[in-house]
Design a protein around this motif. Sequence first.
Motif, PDB file in Angstrom:
ATOM      1  N   THR A 107       0.849  -1.190   0.000  1.00 46.10           N
ATOM      2  CA  THR A 107       0.000   0.000   0.000  1.00 46.10           C
ATOM      3  C   THR A 107       0.883   1.238   0.000  1.00 46.10           C
ATOM      4  O   THR A 107       2.100   1.160   0.214  1.00 46.10           O
ATOM      5  N   ASP A 108       0.279   2.395  -0.220  1.00 46.31           N
ATOM      6  CA  ASP A 108       1.037   3.645  -0.144  1.00 46.31           C
ATOM      7  C   ASP A 108       1.658   3.816   1.236  1.00 46.31           C
ATOM      8  O   ASP A 108       2.817   4.222   1.362  1.00 46.31           O
ATOM      9  N   LEU A 111       4.617   1.527   1.686  1.00 45.13           N
ATOM     10  CA  LEU A 111       5.723   2.006   0.862  1.00 45.13           C
ATOM     11  C   LEU A 111       6.425   3.187   1.542  1.00 45.13           C
ATOM     12  O   LEU A 111       7.656   3.276   1.546  1.00 45.13           O
ATOM     13  N   LEU A 126       6.934  -4.860  -6.265  1.00 43.91           N
ATOM     14  CA  LEU A 126       5.583  -4.386  -5.955  1.00 43.91           C
ATOM     15  C   LEU A 126       4.546  -5.042  -6.854  1.00 43.91           C
ATOM     16  O   LEU A 126       3.509  -4.447  -7.141  1.00 43.91           O
ATOM     17  N   CYS A 129       0.271  -4.938  -6.674  1.00 43.40           N
ATOM     18  CA  CYS A 129      -0.055  -4.056  -5.547  1.00 43.40           C
ATOM     19  C   CYS A 129      -0.997  -2.961  -6.032  1.00 43.40           C
ATOM     20  O   CYS A 129      -0.584  -1.827  -6.330  1.00 43.40           O
ATOM     21  N   ILE A 132      -1.261   0.627  -4.323  1.00 37.17           N
ATOM     22  CA  ILE A 132      -0.216   1.636  -4.473  1.00 37.17           C
ATOM     23  C   ILE A 132      -0.612   2.536  -5.636  1.00 37.17           C
ATOM     24  O   ILE A 132      -0.900   2.056  -6.739  1.00 37.17           O
ATOM     25  N   GLY A 136       1.405   7.941  -4.599  1.00 33.90           N
ATOM     26  CA  GLY A 136       2.183   7.311  -3.536  1.00 33.90           C
ATOM     27  C   GLY A 136       3.590   6.957  -3.986  1.00 33.90           C
ATOM     28  O   GLY A 136       4.564   7.219  -3.272  1.00 33.90           O
ATOM     29  N   LEU A 137       3.717   6.375  -5.185  1.00 32.55           N
ATOM     30  CA  LEU A 137       5.034   5.987  -5.675  1.00 32.55           C
ATOM     31  C   LEU A 137       5.860   7.205  -6.067  1.00 32.55           C
ATOM     32  O   LEU A 137       7.078   7.240  -5.833  1.00 32.55           O
TER      33      LEU A 137
END
Length: 318
Positions: A107-108, A111, A126, A129, A132, A136-137
């Motif tokens: 998840t964000d 991460l 990942l 996922c 995410i 977030g990334l």
Amino acid sequence: MEASSSSSSSNSKAVSDCEERNWLDLPRDVVSTIFMKLGAMEILINVQRVCSVWRNISKDPLLWRTIDMHNSGDLNDIDYDLGIMCRRAIDYSSGLLLDINIEYFGTDDLLHYITHSTSHLRRLRLACCFSISDEGLCEVAKNLAQLEELDISISNLSSDPLEAIGRSCPHLKSLKFNMESYRHPHMECDEDALAIAQTMPELRHLQLFGNKLTNDGLLAILDGCPHLESLDVRQCFNLNLGGSLGRRCAEQIKDFRLPYDHTDDYPFEVEIDYGLLNEDYPSGTSDIDFLSDGDYDYYEFSGGSEFSEYDYDNYYDF
């Protein structure tokens, strides 16, 4: 006979006692070496419950440089919270974490937890996922400056985080950005390819299974990533690798997987609507059919090896 039987019994007991003492009295470094052969899940679920000594040894940060939370993806059938377990493992690493796999449950928030716990991460997986996000990334990309290998296969992510990763991770050498399925061969999009070409010049290994890139996108990658050794474009049906582009791929790429190559070694489900393919290619032709007679020699290597199977320990020189 009785004496012999008694002697045999005594010897068996002595061996049993010796084996028990050996397990209890093994040096700490030997036990740690054994634990390194186990996965993170095995240590967290079983090893830590054996005894206080083993539990104490299992917290050694050197054991947690690699955290592989590999799972089947059936999270509803798992009796424990993978996110909580993963955070515990990250805490044990004490900033030494180099390699982590949070497939299916990333998840964000997780991460963020990872990237704020270490600045040395070199391998991040990942896959699958869906929790995410692009945002977030992109937000954590700046904390991944040492990253060398990234797998974000089967996701909802766009080209935006690819660009952010490329600009923030100058050492990135291996990327997997694969699609789950590809039902519309002529939906063309080169955004992913251009993001890679413009920001990842040090790539050696690239897998774009089921991507919508066209010849223009592939050409941009060949220009922007001159060090590529392996390239996997299986199920990328917008590509026409005849003529000069096919020759260049053959000359520049050591291990090349063609759009119509077999998918037996691909780890995810492949769902292709071959009815649509037949509409677009009514004669059943593939990329190899577009080649002239003089071009066939360039495709002798098309069964290339899976590039993710190199010796990871030697590669990172632990």
